[in-house]
Each structure stands twice: as structure tokens, then as C-alpha cells.
Design a protein around this motif. Sequence first.
Motif, PDB file in Angstrom:
ATOM      1  N   VAL A 164       1.165   6.932  -6.145  1.00 44.32           N
ATOM      2  CA  VAL A 164       0.722   5.984  -5.120  1.00 44.32           C
ATOM      3  C   VAL A 164      -0.011   4.805  -5.779  1.00 44.32           C
ATOM      4  O   VAL A 164       0.221   3.640  -5.444  1.00 44.32           O
ATOM      5  CB  VAL A 164      -0.193   6.692  -4.104  1.00 44.32           C
ATOM      6  CG1 VAL A 164      -0.819   5.686  -3.159  1.00 44.32           C
ATOM      7  CG2 VAL A 164       0.599   7.729  -3.338  1.00 44.32           C
ATOM      8  N   PHE A 165      -0.849   5.130  -6.748  1.00 41.01           N
ATOM      9  CA  PHE A 165      -1.612   4.087  -7.445  1.00 41.01           C
ATOM     10  C   PHE A 165      -0.661   3.091  -8.111  1.00 41.01           C
ATOM     11  O   PHE A 165      -0.844   1.872  -8.013  1.00 41.01           O
ATOM     12  CB  PHE A 165      -2.510   4.764  -8.487  1.00 41.01           C
ATOM     13  CG  PHE A 165      -3.465   3.846  -9.185  1.00 41.01           C
ATOM     14  CD1 PHE A 165      -4.432   3.154  -8.477  1.00 41.01           C
ATOM     15  CD2 PHE A 165      -3.412   3.680 -10.558  1.00 41.01           C
ATOM     16  CE1 PHE A 165      -5.325   2.321  -9.119  1.00 41.01           C
ATOM     17  CE2 PHE A 165      -4.302   2.849 -11.214  1.00 41.01           C
ATOM     18  CZ  PHE A 165      -5.253   2.165 -10.486  1.00 41.01           C
ATOM     19  N   ALA A 166       0.383   3.618  -8.763  1.00 40.40           N
ATOM     20  CA  ALA A 166       1.342   2.737  -9.429  1.00 40.40           C
ATOM     21  C   ALA A 166       2.023   1.826  -8.417  1.00 40.40           C
ATOM     22  O   ALA A 166       2.196   0.632  -8.658  1.00 40.40           O
ATOM     23  CB  ALA A 166       2.383   3.574 -10.177  1.00 40.40           C
ATOM     24  N   LEU A 167       2.386   2.377  -7.260  1.00 39.84           N
ATOM     25  CA  LEU A 167       3.056   1.555  -6.250  1.00 39.84           C
ATOM     26  C   LEU A 167       2.118   0.470  -5.745  1.00 39.84           C
ATOM     27  O   LEU A 167       2.495  -0.700  -5.620  1.00 39.84           O
ATOM     28  CB  LEU A 167       3.529   2.428  -5.086  1.00 39.84           C
ATOM     29  CG  LEU A 167       4.619   3.451  -5.426  1.00 39.84           C
ATOM     30  CD1 LEU A 167       4.946   4.312  -4.218  1.00 39.84           C
ATOM     31  CD2 LEU A 167       5.869   2.736  -5.907  1.00 39.84           C
ATOM     32  N   VAL A 168       0.876   0.857  -5.484  1.00 40.84           N
ATOM     33  CA  VAL A 168      -0.092  -0.101  -4.955  1.00 40.84           C
ATOM     34  C   VAL A 168      -0.337  -1.234  -5.961  1.00 40.84           C
ATOM     35  O   VAL A 168      -0.433  -2.402  -5.591  1.00 40.84           O
ATOM     36  CB  VAL A 168      -1.415   0.611  -4.609  1.00 40.84           C
ATOM     37  CG1 VAL A 168      -2.512  -0.393  -4.325  1.00 40.84           C
ATOM     38  CG2 VAL A 168      -1.208   1.528  -3.418  1.00 40.84           C
ATOM     39  N   LEU A 169      -0.403  -0.887  -7.236  1.00 38.91           N
ATOM     40  CA  LEU A 169      -0.634  -1.914  -8.254  1.00 38.91           C
ATOM     41  C   LEU A 169       0.606  -2.764  -8.461  1.00 38.91           C
ATOM     42  O   LEU A 169       0.539  -3.969  -8.663  1.00 38.91           O
ATOM     43  CB  LEU A 169      -0.961  -1.263  -9.599  1.00 38.91           C
ATOM     44  CG  LEU A 169      -2.317  -0.648  -9.773  1.00 38.91           C
ATOM     45  CD1 LEU A 169      -2.497  -0.255 -11.218  1.00 38.91           C
ATOM     46  CD2 LEU A 169      -3.370  -1.662  -9.401  1.00 38.91           C
TER      47      LEU A 169
END
Lengths: 437, 328, 399
Positions: free
Chosen positions: C78-83
Motif C-alpha cells: 500500500v505504501f508503495a502505491l501511495v508513494l
Amino acid sequence: MARGLAVTLLLVLVAPLLLLVTSRSADAVTLCVPKKDETACIAGTMGSRSDPIADVDVVLTKPDGTTESQTTAEDGKFSFQVDAAGEYLVGVDPETLPKGSELRPPSNPTLEGPDGALKVTVALGQTRAATLTVRAADYDDSTSKLEEAVQSAFNGLRLGLLLALASVGLSLIYGTTGISNFAHAEQVTLGGMVGYGFANVMGLPLWLAGLLVVIVCAATGYGQDRLLWQPLRRRGLGLTQLMIVTIGLSLAMQYAFQYFVGSRTVRVVVESATSVELGPIRTTVTSLVCMAIAVVVLIAVGFALLRTRIGRATRAVSDNPALAQASGIDTDKVIRLVWTVAMGLAGLSGMLYALVVNGIKWDTGLQILLLLFAAVTLGGLGTAFGALIGSIVIGLVVEMSPLVIPGDFKYAAALLILILLLLVRPQGLLGRAQRVG
Amino acid sequence: MSETTTPTTGSTGGALADPAERRRLMSTVTPEPGAAKADPILKVDKITRQFGGITAVDVEHLEVQRGVITALIGPNGAGKTTFFNLITGFDKPTSAGHGAHWEFDGRALNRTSASSVARSGMVRTFQLTKSLSRMTVMENMMLGAQGQAGESLAKALFRPFWAGEEKQIEEKALELLARFKLHEKRADFAGSLSGGQRKLLEMARALMSDPKMIMLDEPMAGVNPALTQSLLGHIQSLRDEGMTVLFVEHDMHVVRHISDWVVVMAEGRVVAEGAADTVMSNPAVIDAYLGAHHDTDLGDDDLLDDATMERLEQEVAAEETEREEGKA
Amino acid sequence: MDDIQNILGAMMRVAIDPQTAAVAIAVIGLNIHFGYTGLLNIGQSAFMLLGAYGFAISITQGVPMFFAILIGLALALVFALVLGVPTLKLRGDYLAIVTISAAEIIRYVGRSVGIGWLTDLTKGAQGIPGSQYRAPFTNLSFFGDGSTTLLPFNYTDVAGGSVVVRLIGWVVVIALIVLLVRIARGKVALTGAARTGAMVGAVVVAALLALFLVPVTQRNTGANGLWFTAVAWTVVGLSVLLLLGLTRSPWGRALRGVREDEDAMRSLGKNVFAIKMQALVIGGLFGALGGMMYVLPATVQPDSMGRTLTFFCYTALLLGGAATIWGPVLGSLIFYVGRAFVIAVSQTYLQDGSSPIGFMSNQQTQQFAFIVVGVALMLLVIFRPQGILGDKRELRFNV
């Protein structure tokens, strides 16, 4: 050339720090140092780092019910040594608090003990921080909200101006060389540290110390470009590589500060500043003077960029280095000047920062680096005036966000704003959209 | 080739290898800006692009005929490269949403990204070659192939999904490399090639995707004369195989030599169109080149006949005297 | 000689430490980001921290370990997608600024005490002690109790541990390492299975010999014991295999294409955004896995997984060689062992009290090691940017 570079690299790093060698253990704060498996420490500051409160009796209640008390010094610090692990209570003797103020209950209710004391759990070999803050006794949420907002806005403006001093330089460096300088904030710390060396350790008058800080820091900028960045430009090192070099430099500088000065907070001036009240705003004379200096310097930089030959040349190099070079501008000279001025400004910013928040620490730069990047990006990468506006915005956000969200999220809030802005306006507030392809 | 295939509407591929056939086809087109073509593969309407206050491109209407070589010429700063960027999705027109419309092979491209444009069969090269320097020539070529199963993350780890396909692509790449005389260099880093070889590699790489139309941005710039000949040969043989070619070029000699149709741009607009041998004498073209100062790089060819040259020189001289008089 | 044996002992303990292995896994992820795709992710520590939080908090809340691992990985995803969504379409330096900012946000949130329920989960700046989430992992151990010395047969058993035996041993180890590096860089004419075989053989012999010369005693199962070491390095091995598989595929080729020139890739019909996003996610998952491994023998403490850790990862990656298969592992080993060497040497010879010329306090020896790391990173990038295993030819075409 390779060896020469290596040697000069070390020199650049170490030279300004030699100044500080003399300053080791200059002011004696008897801080508790925990021993593994034997003792633990509970330490903290009464009030805040920027506004410490002296002569308060801090009372430590041990798990067995016995108490111990300490009176805070000028810097508001207290430090208890204990020899058993467990849950301790840290409170104050309300009689000794300044008139009309009371202890603010801990922000996390589960840590609140009787009489507003703070619960602290330690294990042997650890140091635990206990932060005790006060508020006015007649504190009333509804009426003081507005005053609090005005006060926060003022503090935000103050932080913004100090950030702007550093971020304008960061932006100019980015604009003229393309380097994202991760070591820039360490230059800010360096300014504060050198200020501490001159004013506190050597006892020079403040104005002279300030002047010397700017000169020393500007000299490090000159030296860095002369010995490090220019040779690397000539070698054709890529921007990514240069950025990683700045990361290495920043790491080395941080720990060099720790090595030479230690990991405690040091103060440029020992005596507390005189406070003044301007309507709803409470501040210190030092803060006002620092803000005035920042404004004057920023105006001078702006004027130089807009009106002088060299300033126009700088902006030309920023716009298009190849074109500037072709039109007869000595880009190397401009870049050298930019490094010198940027580092001087960063040093000044650090000195003022140390004065305003009452001290500087090896990782002060670490904390503000991201604010600087946020400011520069917010304003538009490489635009000096954008950096100015970005800094003010970031300063306001950082200081005003605790009005609505928990205080320890204030830096996070500033960074979040940056990320959100990039979503809607990637080129920043003042940046221009780039031609692609 | 030409004796076996008969031209049918929509698919003239191959038939146009015959020069006479091409000339007959193009002679039906009125030589004026925005002229309609018999079988356009690319249609462009109302594309404008502004940088700050300057209009770099302002094309009202343009059609590109399928299966022939069309040259796009114009003085420096005429907006040719920007126009390329716009229709290949590398830049967005300022007029997007205000009537800008362009379609390739019957498919609207208004909202299509650069990669989708390439996938739909319109592949471009760049003025400054974009070879992938730290990869080998062979790897560069392999990247050109479209729709590779192995490029999907889900299948990448399982060789059987893509090993066969990889082999085919490799064969195709070797074939193309042999044709472009880069065979020897296949294991070298692309960054180590000469400028001309990079141009060849870029063209070969573009061909890996079997495009319907290839757009070359100054394919001859910086290429030595020996290679120029072979590049020209390659471009012509692409056309003869049925591909549509649109290219930007400064060298008029080249333009005249290989193009079947010429589009002239100046100050962002299409100012003239026509067959290579007639368009050069079009007054609008002469104006365009003169308007953009006199140091036009029209090439070393006798592009303009002596009489015109003389007239130009007189005009230049007259202008200069005028300016000097103005100063005095 | 005793001093030297002690220093070597300290280095060897770090060399087999599960945390070194954990960083190696995270560096493999960073290698996918930075080495192969050219993504300037300066927030790898945040992927590690999120993985660690996801794993540790899940277990403290009673989730079975398998799902706890999945939750840790999901957080990183999720963090990768958000970034990625806001930054991957922009110029590279924006990703750098956003990743480092986001990493700090994660750290600030982790150490925050402002929101009650959150603090109950993360335990603020003190962090979650390992004893609260380690049990399910320790219980899997089939190594039993007691302790084991690696190797049981060591230099003390040969000629009474004479200096000559040890010196000869070290000469052989160094020769093997040099050979290994030469094979890895393609300087020795070996291909295919012979090359792999020679490399594996050299690694095994060198490792055994090193352990023979510097035996290390570990508990079989306890925190940081043999069980942790074995699992951590096994995961490293699997990660390397995965990296090998991914980067030798057409997908890996596309990653490198993006690194070299995004516009060229677009003109070839590749969806650059999707490729970059996939790379960011995969590298982030490796980061999260490394983070879980990193906290298993320790605590989940947000401040210990901040920017400095990311910078360590970069140093390790550049040391080993970006965009190489073995670079991350080799780099992490050399980095941590080298740092242990600097610390041990300065504690033995430069600390006051321990030697006549000593002038540093114990803390200063640690700080001195950090200064050396920083300067080493600078010198490395300036003088040998391709690292130990990198291909020098690549340097000529700077990007």
C-alpha cells in the motif's frame, strides 16, 4: 588528482570542526549516564527547549513510594538516576511553578498519574525522557483558541523566516548545479555550533560571533566548491552520484558534530532572553531581532538577485547553464559564489535558529532538512523566490498544525502538504511547467 | 512486388513500391496546406501548442498518405519536433479539449499516452538519439518487440511462458541487425556506438515492433555521408514493404531524393504541401525560409535555381542597406 | 595477537548476524529500485519499518505468524502505491524527496504518543520489545536448546592455535575472496555451470575457513541465536534467487530500459509508469521482508529504522555494485564487517584507558565509525561508483 581529492575532502570536512575541539566539555551539565544492568536515568526539560523554566522543584516518586526532588537550572533540565527498573512518576511541586501556571497533563491520558504527574517506565541501562510542560492556570480552551492561533502564526512566521535563509541557498544550489544537497541542513547545524564556539566558549560578543559565523560558514562553502564540487563537476560525475556524495557528507558531518561537541544541546547564549508581549503574542527580544536580521538579509539577497549583474548572471545560469556559458558568463565563478553565499546564509540561519529556540544539537539539521526540501519543492525546485514563499508556508504549517492535530505530528503535517501539492501542481507554487521531450 | 498486388482502398501496401504508381497517386492531391489525401493514415485537426506566450505549433489540418514517404521540412524553430511530440503523445496540445483531434489508422489519439500511440503502430525516433547506453545492442533490440509475455511481472519468473517467444524475438532482432550492419556489434554496449550507428540502432529497434508508420526525427543529423546512403536505402525499402514514413529533415538533397510528398512548416503552421520537385519553388516556402533569417540550412543542393538565389541575394542586400541607412 | 583475534571475532559475529542478513534483503529491494530501475527511493527504511510494524503488531494482537508476515507485506504494498501514484510520472528527484519525507512521516507517526489507540499498538518511541512478538518464530525452531560453536573444529585444534596456522589460513581466505570477485566480474574465463560451481565452492570454502579461524559460539534457539542466523541467511539466499529470476527475464530488461531512458521506452510502446510501479512494489516488498527479519532479534523501534538505515543501505549497495546480483549481499557484508572493524580497532587502540595513545571515549569510537562510513560513502561514489562487482565499461556512459 584522485588522492588530492581524497585529502581535500577530509580537510573540508574536518577544518571547521577543529574550531570546536577546544569547546569540548566547556559547560558542565551533570547528566545522568545509565550503566547497563546497574542504573537507569529519567531526564527531561521543564517547559520546552525554546522556553525552559528554571527553579522548579521536580519530584520523582519511585515504585516503592519514596520520593526524590531536584530543582531545575537555567536550562530547565533535570536528570534523575535510579537503580531499579519499574514505573516512576514525575511531577512538580506546584508552589515552585511560575505564578499563574500549572502543569499540563500528558497528551497521552494513559500516562497520566495522580496530580498531573507523568508515568515513566524504565529498564536498567536506559534513559527515558520525561517532558513536563506548563500552561496558564486560568487556561480556558474556548477563549484562548484565537490567541493561541495568533501566537502560533507568529512562531510559524519566525520559523519560516529562519528556514527561508537556508532554503534560498539550497534552491540556488539546485538551480545552478542541479545538486539536491542533503548536507545543507548540516551547514545550518554548523552555523549554530560555530556560534556556540565563538559566543559561548570563547565569550565573544554576540554580534561579532554572528559575523564570524557567517564568514566561517561562507568560507566552508567556498572551500567545498573549490575542493570538492568543482573537481567533481569537471570529472563529469552524474547528478545522482553527486546527491549520494552529499548524503555521505551529511552523515559524516552529523557524527563529527557528535564526536566533537557531544550529543547534548548546546546554547549560544547562556542567560535567558528577555521576554516581551506584543498584544496577544508572547516572544523574546532575541526572536524579534533575529527575525529583523532575517528579513533584512532576505531583502538584500532578493535585491542582489534582481538588480545586480552577478545576480542576473546567477539567474541566467539557473535558467539554462549551457546558454549562460555560451553568452559569456563564467558559470564556474557564479557557482562558486552561489556555494559561498548559500553556506553563509545557512550558517546565519543556524546561528539565529540556535538563538531563537535556545540551543542547537547535532541532529537539529536532520530535523529541519526535510522542512527545507519541502519548502524548496513547494515553491518550485530551483526558484529562489519560490523557496522563500515555500519556507513561510512550511513554517506556518509546522507551528499551526498542533492547533488541530497532536503536536508530534507537526512535521508529518508539513511533509504531507508537500506530497499533496505535488499531486496537483508538480512544478511547485512558482515553478514553470517544463517542456518535455 | 507491384505486378502481383493490385491497389485496393485501405491497403495500398506493397503496390506503392513502383515510383510511377506513387507519382500517379500523389498527383491527384492538390498541392496546398491541409490537402486531403486518397488514403490518409494520419489525420490531424486543430492542434496548437503554446510555450508561455509563444505559439510553437498551430496546425489547422494535415493528412499523411499511407504507404509513401512524407518529409516534414521547415526552418529552425518551425515547430517540427514539437509537432512530432504532440502527435506521438510526448507533449499535450494547448488546444486539448478545445477541438484538437487527431487520428491514426482510424483510431482517435486525443487522449492516448505515448506508449499507447507506439503500441497502435506509430513508432518514432528522436532527434538526439535515445539509445539505452548501458545495455547491449541486442538488449536494445529485444526491448523493441511489442506485447512480450515475459515483460509481465506475473510471468517473468516462469521461463516456459516466454522462452519460445524470446527465441523468436531474438531471431528477428538478429535479422534486423544484419540488415542494418550492426550484427558485429550485438554484444557491445549501445553507449559505445558511434552517432551514426546509434541512429541505425534506433531505427532498427523501432522496426522490431512492426510499425504501420515510422516517424523519424532528423534521421541524418550527425551521420557521416557513407552511412547516409545506407540509411536512405533503408528508409526507401521500408516504404517499399508498405510502411508509411514521416520524417523531419534539414538536408534538402535528402528530402528531394527520397520523399514522395513534402510538408513545409514555418512558425508553427503548415505553409505549403506538394511534391518534392515543385514545393521548393512555392513562394510561401521561400518566404518561410527567408522569414527565419537568411542562414537557412537548405543543404548543399541546388535547391533553389540560380535565378531565385540571385533574387534572394538581392533582397538580402537590400535589407541590409536599409538597416544600415536606418542606423545612420 | 589476542587483540587481533578479538577484533576478528567481533567482525565475524557481525558477519553472520541475522541483522546483517536482514539489511542484505532490504538492499536487494533497493537494488531493484535504484540499481535496475533507477528509482531514487530514499525511504527504504520506511518499507522496513512498515513491514516490521505490520508483523510485530499483528502478532501482539494474536494473528498467526503466516498472516502477520502477509500483513507486513501488504502494508509495504500500500505504501508503495501511495508513494508511486503522485511521483512516478514526475522527474526522479521528486520521488527522492517524497520517499524521504514519507519515511519520516511513518517514523513520526510510529513514535507519536498523540493518539491513544495508535500508541497502544506502536508503543511510541520506546517501540515494541522483541519478546512480545518473537515467540511464534522461536517456537518453530527445531535446533533444540544449548549452544553451538561454529566451527566445532577450529584453529585451536591445530598445532595449538599457532600464529603460523592462522596466518596461512587468512592468506588462503583472502586469495579465495579475490578469486571470487574476479569470477563475479567476469575476469576469469568460466561460463555457465562451471562458473556457478566455482563461485559456490569458493564461497563455501572461504566461509568455512573463516569460521575455522574465528569460531563463533551461538545459542541454538534464543534471540540472535543459530536458528535466527540460519533462517535469515536462508531468506537471503532465496531472495538472491528471486532477484536472479526477475532480472534475467524480459521484465528485468524492461526495468533497465526505464533506467536508461524513459522516453525511449515510451516510444517503444512500454508502459513506463506501470513498470516503475511494479519495481517500486517488488523492491518495497523485499524491504518489508528485510524489516521483519531486522526486528526479530531486536525491538521495533522507529528511531532505529530512520534515514541513517536507508543511507547504510545505499552505502552497502554502492559498495557491492548496483545492478548486480551478488552486490547487495557482498556490500552489506563488507559494510557491516568493515564498520565492526573500525569500531573494534578504535576501541582497542584509540580509546582512552585501553591503549597508551587512546584519546576517544567509548561513545566517540562509535561516532568515529559513523564518520568513517560517511566519508567512505563519498569516496566510494567518487572513485569507484560501480562498486566491487560492477562493470567498469558502464562508467563511460554516465547518465
